[in-house]
Every structure is written in structure tokens, then in C-alpha cells.
Design a protein around this motif. Sequence first.
Motif, PDB file in Angstrom:
ATOM      1  N   LYS A 197      -0.179  -9.701  -3.587  1.00  0.00           N
ATOM      2  CA  LYS A 197      -0.993  -8.573  -3.194  1.00  0.00           C
ATOM      3  C   LYS A 197      -0.149  -7.399  -2.755  1.00  0.00           C
ATOM      4  O   LYS A 197      -0.651  -6.324  -2.448  1.00  0.00           O
ATOM      5  N   ASP A 198       1.155  -7.612  -2.661  1.00  0.00           N
ATOM      6  CA  ASP A 198       2.010  -6.533  -2.201  1.00  0.00           C
ATOM      7  C   ASP A 198       2.104  -5.443  -3.255  1.00  0.00           C
ATOM      8  O   ASP A 198       2.097  -5.718  -4.444  1.00  0.00           O
ATOM      9  N   THR A 199       2.193  -4.200  -2.785  1.00  0.00           N
ATOM     10  CA  THR A 199       2.239  -3.106  -3.755  1.00  0.00           C
ATOM     11  C   THR A 199       3.376  -2.155  -3.471  1.00  0.00           C
ATOM     12  O   THR A 199       3.797  -1.977  -2.339  1.00  0.00           O
TER      13      THR A 199
ATOM     14  N   ALA B  93       3.793   1.689  -4.424  1.00  0.00           N
ATOM     15  CA  ALA B  93       3.108   2.814  -5.043  1.00  0.00           C
ATOM     16  C   ALA B  93       3.976   4.065  -5.039  1.00  0.00           C
ATOM     17  O   ALA B  93       4.639   4.376  -4.048  1.00  0.00           O
TER      18      ALA B  93
ATOM     19  N   SER C  88       8.333  -9.656  -4.448  1.00  0.00           N
ATOM     20  CA  SER C  88       7.086  -9.210  -3.842  1.00  0.00           C
ATOM     21  C   SER C  88       6.441  -8.059  -4.621  1.00  0.00           C
ATOM     22  O   SER C  88       5.227  -7.965  -4.742  1.00  0.00           O
ATOM     23  N   ALA C  89       7.255  -7.153  -5.146  1.00  0.00           N
ATOM     24  CA  ALA C  89       6.730  -6.020  -5.927  1.00  0.00           C
ATOM     25  C   ALA C  89       7.767  -5.602  -6.946  1.00  0.00           C
ATOM     26  O   ALA C  89       8.966  -5.709  -6.710  1.00  0.00           O
TER      27      ALA C  89
ATOM     28  N   VAL D 144       8.352  -2.532 -10.111  1.00  0.00           N
ATOM     29  CA  VAL D 144       7.914  -1.444 -10.977  1.00  0.00           C
ATOM     30  C   VAL D 144       8.914  -1.396 -12.127  1.00  0.00           C
ATOM     31  O   VAL D 144      10.041  -0.967 -11.955  1.00  0.00           O
TER      32      VAL D 144
ATOM     33  N   TRP E  17       8.525   6.144  -2.700  1.00  0.00           N
ATOM     34  CA  TRP E  17       7.564   5.057  -2.849  1.00  0.00           C
ATOM     35  C   TRP E  17       7.023   4.616  -1.499  1.00  0.00           C
ATOM     36  O   TRP E  17       7.682   4.733  -0.473  1.00  0.00           O
TER      37      TRP E  17
ATOM     38  N   TYR F 130       5.781   1.066   0.130  1.00  0.00           N
ATOM     39  CA  TYR F 130       5.681  -0.378  -0.061  1.00  0.00           C
ATOM     40  C   TYR F 130       4.741  -0.960   0.991  1.00  0.00           C
ATOM     41  O   TYR F 130       4.909  -0.741   2.195  1.00  0.00           O
ATOM     42  N   GLN F 131       3.719  -1.667   0.518  1.00  0.00           N
ATOM     43  CA  GLN F 131       2.762  -2.304   1.440  1.00  0.00           C
ATOM     44  C   GLN F 131       2.819  -3.790   1.225  1.00  0.00           C
ATOM     45  O   GLN F 131       2.749  -4.249   0.095  1.00  0.00           O
ATOM     46  N   SER F 132       2.906  -4.520   2.322  1.00  0.00           N
ATOM     47  CA  SER F 132       2.970  -5.967   2.166  1.00  0.00           C
ATOM     48  C   SER F 132       1.873  -6.639   2.963  1.00  0.00           C
ATOM     49  O   SER F 132       1.594  -6.276   4.100  1.00  0.00           O
TER      50      SER F 132
END
Lengths: 161, 332
Positions: free
Chosen positions: B2-4, B6, B290-291, B293, B326, B328-330
Motif C-alpha cells: 500500500k506504500d506509495t 508520488a 516498498s515502492a 517508480v 517525491w 513517500y507514504q508508508s
Amino acid sequence: MSGGARLENANPLIFQRTGERLRTANDEDEDVADPIDDREIFDLIRSINDPEHPLSLEELNVVEQVRVRVDDQENTVGVGFTPTIPHCSMATLIGLSIKVKLLRSLPERFKIDVHITPGTHASEDAVNKQLADKERVAAALENSQLLEVVNQCLISNARTG
Amino acid sequence: MKDTLALLQKFNAHPDSRCWYVAWNPKGTLLASCGGDRAIRIWGREGDSWECKTVLQDGHQRAVRKVAWSPCGNYLASASFDATTCIWKKKNDDFECLTVLEGHENEVKCAAWAPSGNLLATCSRDKSVWIWEVDEEDEYECVSVVNSHTQDAKHVVWHPTQELLASCSYDNNVCVYKEEDDDWECRATLEGHTSTVWGLTFDPSGQRLASCSDDRTVKIWKECQPGGGQGTDTAWKCVCTLSGFHGRTVYDIAWCPLTGALATACGDDGVRVFKEDETADPDQPVFSLSAHVPKAHSQDVNCIAWNPKEAGLLVSRSDNGEIAVWNYQSEV
């Protein structure tokens, strides 16, 4: 480069040049995208001059189309080159010339790997590592003397066009 | 997962040339970038966008490879291919060149300030690492030259709290240095990578070191006390290797001081963030992706840096001169 000193490889084997590329109907069609293929890369590097002899890398068989691998989708280009003798001290310079030619000619999206054909040079690992290190390549190209030598190799001759 | 990660913004920092490095100032409010155009640019946030505040030119005759902020935020050190390191001092909104440190035989690849602000380390293609001391009058003196590497030294990084230095090299090794009797020496050589080691970063506590390499792996090293532990050479062991994640050379790695997340910059144009598994044995850490791109930039990503004050804010740099910011949300 050659001055009055003895050439490293005084009697190189000379190979015949491949003919020009045959154009197909698709090539002329503006609406069909032209993927970059092995032949196109080969056409870019075949007439690079050898630093020692007044001959091209193709004529010395240092580069061959069969040793070029392009993947247009994945944006990768791999070129293997074969020094004429296993202790050729010009190997790094030749590799650098090929790399520079491709960097200047190809779209930015391509990752370019230039390496020595395995088993053909005494220091191939060391030379390959240098060519793969972009920091070293960038710093080397800031050296005006070296850049001049590379540019001399890349001057196209009238007969090869 | 679910980590993003963006994308907040992208801008072109060094037109027509390669952008080699980007660094946050200690307050996290400014970015310093440097590149093939021999200039250093300072960027500040104006609302939602980043504006170039100052351009420092004429400091170097060749490309500037890296920049580093001093812990107080008032000085900048720039390492250049012209074999010098320039020290800049902040004056209002501008910077002026205070002094030029000479001595390396060829390209300086990195400069880094110790957490105390009194020491500066530089490393070069001449294989050496130099340690400089600075006094209250802004005078710089070289106190040690260490030749532990057998090839170009690529990067130096200081421990977050102690006076401990680490460097990595084209010779595939990482060296750790400590001061002994007023002289700096190499205390440990970390072997394991099979190609050039490009970047290093300490974890927030300083107990572990992460290295990234041309062999496409990331290694985590931990200091372990040898039996008897009597202040002799320390030993560092590789406790984790992250392989199979990166398609090409990993050029830079950064460990977030606030969240412990590990970010990498790769030659396959991608940016990745790894998270540590909380339940794993500390001597055998487990990291998972975790993420990711994949096409963060259209060319190689050279540099990655976490904002020191704002959790999750990450900046990356590319060969085409672009900077990307960016978030980063965890999910914890």
C-alpha cells in the motif's frame, strides 16, 4: 599518433566492406515508425577510423554487424569490438570512440554498453570496467587532448561517406 | 503493497548538461544542485514550485561532481573534476567563495562535513581520502591523507554522530576510518561487492552502513565487536544483500534519518524505496521493496536524497538535468 614510431600491428588483416543497405517500401513510408536496429548502429560505427592505420574499424574487422545487439523496446544497445591483437594498447581509445559516436548519435533514451569481444584481449575486464564507468568517461572527455584524439577517429572520410 | 511514491514536481535544473548531484540543507528548506555546466544552483520553494535563488559560477574550471552543506547550513563545499574543492560561505542570500582546497592529483569525487562541522573529508580518482580541519577563523588545514584504496575513491560519508568516516571505491571495497593519535587510519576494509561501489549511507543510529554498487546490489553492513573487544580494529560484517531488484548500476543510496526508509537511484531510470521488517532479528535484517517508480526519469538517476526535516519528502536527480520531488507514504 603513429609519428615515426613502430606501429603496434604493422600488417593488419584487411576485410571487405559490406555494401549499402537495401531500402524497402516500409523505409520510405513516413507513417511507419522506424525502430532502430542492428544495421543502423553498425552503419554509425563502421567508418570510425582506427587510431593507427588509415583504415576503418569495419575494414579491420574490429566491429562487425553480428556483434551489435539492439533492443529498441528496452532501449539498450550492446556493441562488442575485437582488437586486432590481444595486447593492443589502443583498445580503451577505440572503445571510447565507439561509445562517444553512439552517445552523440542516438536518442537519449538508449543505454549504451561497449565491451571487448570476450577472450580477445589481455586486459578486457579492466578496459570493460572503464568503458562502463560513466564518471570516468565524462572526466576523460573533459580532457581536451584526449577529446581531440577521439574526434580525429570520428571524422568521416569522403569515400565511406 | 500500500506504500506509495508520488511525484510532486519535476523541473530542469541544469539545461544542456548532466546534473550530477543534489543536496538538502540541514533545515530542509533549500536544495543545492551541481553539474556538468560547472555551476552550482541553490533552489528554494516558492509556494508549490521550486525557484532558482542563486547560481554560483566561476568557482570551478570543470564539472562539479558533488556539493555538501555544513551542519550549520552556512557553508557549502563543492567537489570538482578540476581537482579542487571550493568552500563557499553564505552571505545574506548569496554565497561567496571563501577558499579553494588544492592537493588532489586529479578529479575530486566527493566532499563531506563531519557532524561537528570542524572536519571535512574529500576523496578523489587519485585513490586517496583527505581529511581537513577547519578552525574558528575559517582556515583549512589538511591533517591526514589516507591511501587505503587501490583505485578511484568514489564517495565519502560521515557517521551521523561520531567522528567515523567511510569511503567506497572503484576497487569494489568500502573502507572505514577512525582517528588514532592525531592521524586518520583505515580500521576496516569491507569486501563483498563484485564491482565498483558508488554510494554509502549510514542508518539513523549509525550502527549500520548501506552500500550500493555497479554489481546491481545493495549491501547492509553492521559493526560487530570481535571477541575480547579491546579497542583494536573493528570488524564490519555484511548482514544483508538486496539483489534482483535493480536492472542496472545503483548510483546512489540514502537512508532517511526520520523514518528509516532506504531509497536508491538506479541506472535503469528507476527510483526504489525499501522498508525494513520490524520483526526481523537485528543481526539479520530483512528489507522489502516498498515502492518503485520504474521510469522516474527518462535517463539514469544519479542521486537521491531525503529531506532531513520533512518525513517522506524525497528528491532525485537525473543525467538529463532534471530534478524530481517525491512524496513517500508508508502504511505502518
